[in-house]
Design an enzyme around this catalytic site. Sequence first.
Site, PDB file in Angstrom:
ATOM      1  N   GLY A  19       0.742  -1.092   0.049  1.00 14.62           N
ATOM      2  CA  GLY A  19       0.242   0.084  -0.250  1.00 14.62           C
ATOM      3  C   GLY A  19       0.699   1.262   0.182  1.00 14.62           C
ATOM      4  N   LYS A 206      -2.630 -19.670  -5.747  1.00 11.56           N
ATOM      5  CA  LYS A 206      -2.159 -19.023  -6.816  1.00 11.56           C
ATOM      6  C   LYS A 206      -2.581 -19.919  -7.930  1.00 11.56           C
ATOM      7  CE  LYS A 206       1.380 -16.006  -4.888  1.00 11.56           C
ATOM      8  NZ  LYS A 206       2.856 -15.877  -4.715  1.00 11.56           N
TER       9      LYS A 206
END
Length: 427
Positions: A19, A206
């Site tokens: 972030g 994934k």
Amino acid sequence: MKEGRKPVRVAMLGRGTVGAQVMRLLDSQADDLAARVGAPIELAGVAVRRPNRHPDVPSHLLTTDAEALVRSDVDIVVEVVGGIEPVRGLLVTALRSGKSVVTANKALLAEHAADLFAAAESAGADLYFEAAVAGAIPLVRPLRESLAGDRINRVMGIVNGTTNFILSAMDATGASYAETLDEAARLGYAEADPTADVDGYDAASKAAILASIAFHTRVTAADVYREGIAAVTPADIAAAKTLGRTIKLLAICERIHDSVAVRVHPAMIPRTHPLASVGGAYNAVFVEADAAGSLMFYGQGAGGAPTASAVLGDLVAVARNKVSGGRGPGESSYAELSVQPIAQVNTRYHVSLDVADRAGVLSSVASVFADHDVSIAAVSQQGRGTDASLVIVTHSAPDEALRSTVDKVAGMPSVHEVASVMRVEGE
């Protein structure tokens, strides 16, 4: 960009390593991003748990009320928090209200992609998640868009940097798993709790995402067969070297007739295979398609800046759609292929046995393989006094047959120990 174009307002959930890098890039590249999108991108707020830990962020942007931020007058929600709840609820709320979502949350997508896509479809919103798989490597969008006209048959690769660093170090130095895990932690490649990485959970999430996209079928993390790397020993590494191979933790997604098989496990691959040279914390993925042939994607699979690059790429794409009134691809699960259990998947084994060094042992072991219809491709035996090391490499056979063979061999009086069992791929 037209003068006076209304800004695209963005809410961000989370402000950790990724972030912070997203915010840096939004600020440092503001003019370029606005030109690419056709309108300015305006950060409307950042939801965090402890605002006092972010003194470098303007206070008016920080909030602890993530739900209020999601429900506010924003166009796009960028999620870099991780975890399942309350994130799932927040993103579903955003999508149902017509706000597009960019997320890096692999665990959430691997378990609840259907919920998120349904919410996006109901309101005509975008759901983008390039950063959820392989960091900076452009992989999700090529599968969703560039190869949308092709038939993908196989996706295989290294999708976890921590385990690749550990196995690469073991191969280079001969050190143990525990020693290289400690080194990975010291260098910042392994988390304080490395379970998700070393036990294969991260790679399994994934793999589920990649299989879902590649085969137009809903695949969840629970559908993925998973083994970690904790049982890999220096002896395994040495055995692989002797055979001209190295060991990698692979995510393998295959289309098999009218079903798919998805698995994550360590495997020996030839040193001539392109994946063998992928070292350190890097990732690489092979995609095999009917028309395109074999494609390889390689790059940094983790880290703040690389992952932020993927987030920003999605953000630009979604913002462009917002400005133009368009929409990106939604879920494609029309194929509804069944998921094949690992027991039915054909694979090859490298089996290392400690046996009594006397006449007839090899033939008796070989007969067990024959009884289970497992063909032997190669065998070698090295004596050590009254004992011997017997190494067998099989041809491809159902995993269940191979497991049953190994279990039977382990119970033979002449077999002291099954030293290791490792799958063989890439040949």
